[in-house]
Design an enzyme around this catalytic site. Structure first.
Site, PDB file in Angstrom:
ATOM      1  N   LYS A  22      10.372  -2.250  -8.684  1.00  0.00           N
ATOM      2  CA  LYS A  22       9.257  -2.783  -7.886  1.00  0.00           C
ATOM      3  C   LYS A  22       8.302  -1.678  -7.448  1.00  0.00           C
ATOM      4  O   LYS A  22       7.081  -1.788  -7.609  1.00  0.00           O
ATOM      5  CB  LYS A  22       9.811  -3.503  -6.656  1.00  0.00           C
ATOM      6  CG  LYS A  22       8.760  -3.851  -5.604  1.00  0.00           C
ATOM      7  CD  LYS A  22       9.409  -4.424  -4.363  1.00  0.00           C
ATOM      8  CE  LYS A  22       8.361  -4.775  -3.318  1.00  0.00           C
ATOM      9  NZ  LYS A  22       8.060  -3.703  -2.381  1.00  0.00           N
ATOM     10  N   ASN A  23       8.842  -0.595  -6.891  1.00  0.00           N
ATOM     11  CA  ASN A  23       7.972   0.450  -6.350  1.00  0.00           C
ATOM     12  C   ASN A  23       7.212   1.201  -7.439  1.00  0.00           C
ATOM     13  O   ASN A  23       6.124   1.727  -7.187  1.00  0.00           O
ATOM     14  CB  ASN A  23       8.782   1.416  -5.488  1.00  0.00           C
ATOM     15  CG  ASN A  23       9.259   0.768  -4.192  1.00  0.00           C
ATOM     16  OD1 ASN A  23       8.697  -0.230  -3.756  1.00  0.00           O
ATOM     17  ND2 ASN A  23      10.298   1.310  -3.596  1.00  0.00           N
ATOM     18  N   ARG A  97       1.341  -5.034   0.614  1.00  0.00           N
ATOM     19  CA  ARG A  97       1.348  -3.618   0.971  1.00  0.00           C
ATOM     20  C   ARG A  97       0.820  -2.738  -0.170  1.00  0.00           C
ATOM     21  O   ARG A  97       0.073  -1.792   0.039  1.00  0.00           O
ATOM     22  CB  ARG A  97       2.790  -3.208   1.303  1.00  0.00           C
ATOM     23  CG  ARG A  97       2.918  -1.797   1.821  1.00  0.00           C
ATOM     24  CD  ARG A  97       2.451  -1.693   3.247  1.00  0.00           C
ATOM     25  NE  ARG A  97       1.978  -0.365   3.548  1.00  0.00           N
ATOM     26  CZ  ARG A  97       1.329  -0.038   4.650  1.00  0.00           C
ATOM     27  NH1 ARG A  97       1.059  -0.945   5.539  1.00  0.00           N
ATOM     28  NH2 ARG A  97       0.937   1.191   4.869  1.00  0.00           N
ATOM     29  N   ASP A 121       6.256  -5.591   4.911  1.00  0.00           N
ATOM     30  CA  ASP A 121       7.446  -5.657   5.756  1.00  0.00           C
ATOM     31  C   ASP A 121       7.140  -5.361   7.219  1.00  0.00           C
ATOM     32  O   ASP A 121       6.306  -4.521   7.526  1.00  0.00           O
ATOM     33  CB  ASP A 121       8.489  -4.620   5.301  1.00  0.00           C
ATOM     34  CG  ASP A 121       9.167  -5.022   4.018  1.00  0.00           C
ATOM     35  OD1 ASP A 121       9.355  -6.231   3.836  1.00  0.00           O
ATOM     36  OD2 ASP A 121       9.509  -4.142   3.227  1.00  0.00           O
ATOM     37  N   ASP A 320      15.264   2.957   1.481  1.00  0.00           N
ATOM     38  CA  ASP A 320      15.416   1.543   1.119  1.00  0.00           C
ATOM     39  C   ASP A 320      16.870   1.125   0.945  1.00  0.00           C
ATOM     40  O   ASP A 320      17.160  -0.073   0.893  1.00  0.00           O
ATOM     41  CB  ASP A 320      14.645   1.244  -0.177  1.00  0.00           C
ATOM     42  CG  ASP A 320      13.143   1.147   0.051  1.00  0.00           C
ATOM     43  OD1 ASP A 320      12.736   1.038   1.222  1.00  0.00           O
ATOM     44  OD2 ASP A 320      12.383   1.175  -0.927  1.00  0.00           O
ATOM     45  N   MET A 342      12.678   7.152   8.849  1.00  0.00           N
ATOM     46  CA  MET A 342      11.298   6.862   8.477  1.00  0.00           C
ATOM     47  C   MET A 342      10.679   5.691   9.247  1.00  0.00           C
ATOM     48  O   MET A 342       9.526   5.737   9.658  1.00  0.00           O
ATOM     49  CB  MET A 342      11.210   6.586   6.972  1.00  0.00           C
ATOM     50  CG  MET A 342       9.791   6.559   6.442  1.00  0.00           C
ATOM     51  SD  MET A 342       9.717   6.519   4.638  1.00  0.00           S
ATOM     52  CE  MET A 342      10.303   8.148   4.223  1.00  0.00           C
TER      53      MET A 342
END
Length: 435
Positions: A22-23, A97, A121, A320, A342
């Site tokens: 996904k990223n 995002r 998110d 993540d 983070m």
């Protein structure tokens, strides 16, 4: 609002193939705006966030052809820049995002890039300063409309420069790199992110004709070129999903094989799960997790002090997967401190796990201490709501290991990051129904 109904306590068995990352997809798809030529991308995950970005590109004028499952060809030879100033764009861009990463390519090729303040998110603040400070250093003029939270950057021609990023932001680095490849002169980016997905972007851009050196390091040198051409690109498997399946196998004491994981790009992920006592075996390019009949035991540090698992920029452990680590620890032998550096709201889902019987002390918004049950006490089924993608999958893993039938609402959050997850889990024996 969608719902999963999960009957927990069943062992799973078989193999599962991770989806495309996904990223990586959110970066790679934005890069198609840098050239008028065709770019073919394969192994694209069929998930909500990625499909929203593909739709946004289509509305921007990108020609999109679906070649088959997970494979698309994009051509950005007739871009409609007026769309960027429309109410439709403000609405669609706000809901994703990853939409921030269209700004760099648009600025580089067309001299302007706009974006509404993106959503995504609810895990805490995500600053955009790194992105825009990079564009400003390349010579762009920045403006921000506070009334409708609308950002804009404009430049006649970007100029290469030296910059030291204030944080090793992955999306920030990607955005600045995509802007710098078409700038005049040489751009040097220090404290650049260097995770595998950013490396994938740089390799793809180099195949398109860019001149990027230092790929894989935190010091990138980019010699600007006049134009980029088309290419073909295959995305890596999703490392977050791979970590999720390792955690799922451990929590359900199941024997699972995770196929084609690209081991060399997993970094510390296998070793972190091994520190939790989980057996992670390499078989070719697959991960094999055997049935943990006797559970798994957390390793302390060599001086006997409690293990701390914390996130850090690559090659550190990815933030993540900390939600997965936290859930897996609830049934381990021993204790662990999970330190989420983070994001200040990402650990707030632990109240749901506490309701299920987990022994967790939330020390503050960033740290949680977990005392494992060693499977002597199963988690109890409950009804819960998924607050974000990673907490959602963690709660799903908890429900699959729990005694009784659980209900998870707001599963749209899980669908944002995991492709056809209920079908894929049923294929390995999970009792899960989408309502």
């Amino acid at each position: 609002m969608g719902t999963f109904k999960i009957e927990g306590g069943h062992q799973l068995k078989g193999s599962i193939q991770p989806q495309g990352a996904k990223n990586e997809a959110l970066q790679i798809l934005c890069a198609v705006l840098l050239t008028p030529e065709k770019v073919t991308i394969s192994n694209i995950p069929d998930i909500v966030d990625v499909n929203k970005l593909i739709m946004l590109l289509g509305n921007l004028g990108v020609k999109i052809q679906k070649n088959g499952p997970g494979s698309y060809t994009f051509q950005s030879d007739d871009i409609n820049l007026k769309y960027l100033e429309s109410e439709q764009f403000k609405e669609e861009g706000r809901g994703l995002r990853g939409s921030i990463m269209i700004v760099g390519p648009l600025l580089a090729r067309f001299g302007k890039g706009y974006i509404p303040k993106p959503g995504g998110d609810k895990i805490g603040r995500r600053r955009l300063d790194t992105h825009f400070e990079g564009f400003i250093k390349l010579g762009a003029k920045f403006r921000y409309n506070r009334e409708d939270y609308f950002y804009g950057v404009e430049a006649d021609k970007l100029q290469g420069t030296y910059m030291l990023l204030d944080e090793a932001s992955v999306t920030g680095t990607a955005n600045i790199v995509m802007a710098a490849v078409l700038a005049e002169g040489t751009t040097t980016i220090y404290n650049a992110a260097c995770e595998p997905y950013l490396q994938q972007l740089c390799k793809m851009l180099n195949r398109m004709g860019a001149k990027i050196r230092g790929v894989g390091s935190n010091l990138l040198r980019i010699e600007g070129v006049e134009e980029l051409g088309g290419t073909e690109h295959r995305m890596l498997p999703d490392m977050i999903e791979i970590g999720s399946w390792i955690g799922l196998a451990a929590m359900t004491r199941s024997e699972l094989t995770i196929k084609n994981v690209s081991w060399d790009d997993l970094g510390q992920i296998p070793d972190v799960f091994r520190k939790l006592g989980i057996t992670v075996e390499r078989k070719g390019d697959d991960i094999y997790v055997p049935e943990h009949k006797d559970g798994y035991e957390i390793q302390n540090y060599i001086d006997g002090s409690i293990l701390t698992i914390a996130d850090a920029p690559w090659p550190g452990f990815t933030p993540d997967l900390l939600s997965i680590v936290l859930v897996v620890a609830t049934q381990a032998r021993g204790s662990v401190l999970v330190h989420q550096k983070m994001f200040e709201s990402r650990l707030f889902f632990v109240d749901k796990l506490i309701d299920m019987g987990a022994k967790i002390i939330l020390c503050d918004p960033h740290r949680a201490s977990v005392i494992g049950h060693d499977f002597k006490s199963q988690l109890k089924a409950t009804t819960m709501v998924s607050p974000d993608i990673r907490a959602g999958i963690s709660l799903l893993i908890a429900a699959l290991s729990a005694k009784g039938t659980s209900t998870i609402h707001n599963i749209e959050q899980i669908d944002r990051g995991y492709e056809n997850i209920d079908e894929r889990l049923r294929a390995i024996g999970a009792k899960i129904v989408r309502l």
